[in-house]
Design a protein around this motif. Structure first.
Motif, PDB file in Angstrom:
ATOM      1  N   GLN A  13      47.143  35.847  44.897  1.00 21.44           N
ATOM      2  CA  GLN A  13      46.811  36.746  43.795  1.00 21.44           C
ATOM      3  C   GLN A  13      45.305  36.795  43.547  1.00 21.44           C
ATOM      4  OE1 GLN A  13      49.529  34.778  41.169  1.00 21.44           O
ATOM      5  NE2 GLN A  13      47.927  34.073  39.778  1.00 21.44           N
ATOM      6  N   MET A  14      44.595  35.727  43.904  1.00 21.56           N
ATOM      7  CA  MET A  14      43.143  35.764  43.750  1.00 21.56           C
ATOM      8  C   MET A  14      42.482  36.673  44.778  1.00 21.56           C
ATOM      9  SD  MET A  14      41.892  31.990  42.464  1.00 21.56           S
ATOM     10  CE  MET A  14      42.594  31.008  43.794  1.00 21.56           C
ATOM     11  N   GLN A  15      43.253  37.144  45.774  1.00 20.97           N
ATOM     12  CA  GLN A  15      42.743  38.110  46.741  1.00 20.97           C
ATOM     13  C   GLN A  15      42.745  39.538  46.203  1.00 20.97           C
ATOM     14  OE1 GLN A  15      45.064  37.672  50.316  1.00 20.97           O
ATOM     15  NE2 GLN A  15      44.348  35.590  50.723  1.00 20.97           N
ATOM     16  N   ILE A  16      43.420  39.756  45.074  1.00 18.14           N
ATOM     17  CA  ILE A  16      43.506  41.102  44.505  1.00 18.14           C
ATOM     18  C   ILE A  16      42.114  41.523  44.032  1.00 18.14           C
ATOM     19  CG2 ILE A  16      44.487  42.508  42.647  1.00 18.14           C
ATOM     20  CD1 ILE A  16      46.910  40.608  42.695  1.00 18.14           C
ATOM     21  N   PRO A  17      41.650  42.708  44.406  1.00 18.99           N
ATOM     22  CA  PRO A  17      40.338  43.176  43.940  1.00 18.99           C
ATOM     23  C   PRO A  17      40.260  43.185  42.407  1.00 18.99           C
ATOM     24  CG  PRO A  17      41.146  44.578  45.712  1.00 18.99           C
ATOM     25  CD  PRO A  17      42.272  43.651  45.350  1.00 18.99           C
ATOM     26  N   GLY A  18      39.188  42.613  41.875  1.00 15.23           N
ATOM     27  CA  GLY A  18      39.014  42.561  40.433  1.00 15.23           C
ATOM     28  C   GLY A  18      39.682  41.382  39.771  1.00 15.23           C
ATOM     29  N   PHE A  19      40.330  40.527  40.547  1.00 11.68           N
ATOM     30  CA  PHE A  19      41.017  39.361  39.989  1.00 11.68           C
ATOM     31  C   PHE A  19      40.160  38.119  40.242  1.00 11.68           C
ATOM     32  CE2 PHE A  19      44.240  36.115  39.494  1.00 11.68           C
ATOM     33  CZ  PHE A  19      45.034  36.602  38.474  1.00 11.68           C
ATOM     34  N   GLY A  20      40.345  37.463  41.356  1.00 12.44           N
ATOM     35  CA  GLY A  20      39.490  36.348  41.742  1.00 12.44           C
ATOM     36  C   GLY A  20      39.686  35.082  40.935  1.00 12.44           C
ATOM     37  N   GLN A  21      38.836  34.102  41.182  1.00  8.99           N
ATOM     38  CA  GLN A  21      38.965  32.786  40.554  1.00  8.99           C
ATOM     39  C   GLN A  21      38.736  32.840  39.050  1.00  8.99           C
ATOM     40  OE1 GLN A  21      37.338  29.402  42.647  1.00  8.99           O
ATOM     41  NE2 GLN A  21      36.817  28.350  40.739  1.00  8.99           N
ATOM     42  N   GLU A  22      37.829  33.703  38.604  1.00 12.27           N
ATOM     43  CA  GLU A  22      37.549  33.780  37.168  1.00 12.27           C
ATOM     44  C   GLU A  22      38.797  34.175  36.388  1.00 12.27           C
ATOM     45  OE1 GLU A  22      34.588  36.067  33.984  1.00 12.27           O
ATOM     46  OE2 GLU A  22      34.436  36.479  36.136  1.00 12.27           O
ATOM     47  N   SER A  23      39.522  35.156  36.883  1.00  6.12           N
ATOM     48  CA  SER A  23      40.764  35.569  36.216  1.00  6.12           C
ATOM     49  C   SER A  23      41.797  34.454  36.248  1.00  6.12           C
ATOM     50  CB  SER A  23      41.327  36.821  36.884  1.00  6.12           C
ATOM     51  OG  SER A  23      40.503  37.937  36.635  1.00  6.12           O
ATOM     52  N   GLN A  24      41.850  33.734  37.366  1.00 10.81           N
ATOM     53  CA  GLN A  24      42.803  32.638  37.457  1.00 10.81           C
ATOM     54  C   GLN A  24      42.479  31.546  36.447  1.00 10.81           C
ATOM     55  OE1 GLN A  24      45.531  32.939  39.653  1.00 10.81           O
ATOM     56  NE2 GLN A  24      46.195  31.408  38.165  1.00 10.81           N
ATOM     57  N   GLU A  25      41.219  31.275  36.246  1.00 12.87           N
ATOM     58  CA  GLU A  25      40.821  30.276  35.263  1.00 12.87           C
ATOM     59  C   GLU A  25      41.117  30.737  33.842  1.00 12.87           C
ATOM     60  OE1 GLU A  25      36.757  29.511  36.286  1.00 12.87           O
ATOM     61  OE2 GLU A  25      37.296  28.081  37.879  1.00 12.87           O
ATOM     62  N   ARG A  26      41.037  32.046  33.609  1.00  9.55           N
ATOM     63  CA  ARG A  26      41.420  32.571  32.299  1.00  9.55           C
ATOM     64  C   ARG A  26      42.912  32.340  32.046  1.00  9.55           C
ATOM     65  NH1 ARG A  26      38.228  38.287  33.007  1.00  9.55           N
ATOM     66  NH2 ARG A  26      36.132  37.521  32.515  1.00  9.55           N
ATOM     67  N   LEU A  27      43.721  32.607  33.056  1.00  5.72           N
ATOM     68  CA  LEU A  27      45.150  32.354  32.910  1.00  5.72           C
ATOM     69  C   LEU A  27      45.413  30.875  32.630  1.00  5.72           C
ATOM     70  CD1 LEU A  27      46.613  34.555  35.797  1.00  5.72           C
ATOM     71  CD2 LEU A  27      46.901  34.935  33.339  1.00  5.72           C
ATOM     72  N   LYS A  28      44.723  30.012  33.354  1.00 10.11           N
ATOM     73  CA  LYS A  28      44.926  28.575  33.175  1.00 10.11           C
ATOM     74  C   LYS A  28      44.589  28.140  31.753  1.00 10.11           C
ATOM     75  CE  LYS A  28      43.700  24.042  35.066  1.00 10.11           C
ATOM     76  NZ  LYS A  28      42.994  23.302  36.149  1.00 10.11           N
ATOM     77  N   SER A  29      43.611  28.773  31.124  1.00 13.30           N
ATOM     78  CA  SER A  29      43.184  28.372  29.779  1.00 13.30           C
ATOM     79  C   SER A  29      43.979  29.056  28.671  1.00 13.30           C
ATOM     80  CB  SER A  29      41.696  28.658  29.596  1.00 13.30           C
ATOM     81  OG  SER A  29      41.438  30.052  29.620  1.00 13.30           O
TER      82      SER A  29
END
Length: 260
Positions: A13-29
């Protein structure tokens, strides 16, 4: 920060354009409150867990009934007669051990909902009656928390995103509550699952800033005909719940970041 295991788990899912690690860290928090953990709420919670939402608060009273099993995918037959929310917690913990899951074996009440909403960044309303839905809607407006509203009947469903002060709330749409009988409507598991996936996706979009969430629009669906429609939702300036409420922050700021 993401652990090596989390980077591996969420790599696709971090491969999705506009997503990436930053979005994943937002979900985690993010902490998400899911009410009515059944066919809708349980499936929505499953996909929030799959996406890596860091903390889930699952709220649902009552024991599992056998006729729940046609749609409640977190359950198993040997759990009939036991508190369903505890099984939901167990299943999700086994599915994704990297997230925190809290089970609250209660229905939504005036006494518990404010404290629960204050602990969450976002709420998903999947409760089975309008009394619970109205209590959650009012609490989210009171505390300025986004809410994803999902409901279904037979082959139909609707989806709405509520941002207090920016969009209509549930009471704007339903100032008069329709009659409802817990045992009087049919439920097909694939219908509740379809709507639940859309609700989870709406929450993920709000948290990460990915795509365009349903703001000021009601998504209706007739799955017997595979027909979907967006309808402009009326924002009542005199709504007894949200009338006069001012927005907190900017909708372009993901909800998990807005608290900082």
């Amino acid at each position: 920060m993401l652990s090596p295991t989390e980077r591996d788990r969420y790599r696709r899912q971090m491969q999705i354009p506009g997503f990436g690690q930053e979005s994943q860290e937002r979900l985690k928090s993010t902490t998400a409150l899911v009410t009515g953990v059944g066919g809708l709420g349980g499936t929505a919670a499953l996909y929030l867990a799959a996406a890596g939402v860091g903390r889930l608060i699952l709220l649902r009273g009552g024991d599992l009934q056998r006729d729940d099993l046609n749609r409640q995918v977190l359950m198993t037959d040997d759990w009939v007669g036991r508190p369903r929310v505890l099984k939901a917690q167990q299943t999700l913990a086994a599915f994704n051990p990297d997230i925190e899951i809290e089970a609250v074996c209660e229905y939504v009440t005036a006494e518990n909902i404010d404290a629960l909403v204050q602990r969450a960044d976002i709420a998903l309303d999947c409760a089975f009656d309008f009394k619970e839905r109205d209590l959650l809607n009012a609490a989210c407006v009171r505390w300025g928390k986004p809410m994803v509203e999902a409901a279904m009947n037979a082959m139909e469903g609707y989806l709405l995103t509520v941002i207090p002060g920016k969009t209509p709330c549930l009471s704007c749409l339903f100032p008069e509550k329709p009659e409802w009988d817990r045992w009087g409507f049919g439920v097909l598991g694939a219908v509740s699952g379809t709507l639940a996936c859309l609700a989870a996706l709406e929450a993920i979009k709000l948290v990460t800033g990915l795509g365009e969430p349903l703001l000021g629009q009601l998504l209706t669906m007739d799955l017997a005909r595979a027909e979907f429609a967006k309808r402009r939702a009326y924002h009542d300036p005199d709504c007894p719940v949200c009338g006069g409420v001012k927005a907190k922050g900017d909708r372009t700021i993901p909800v998990a970041m807005a608290r900082r």
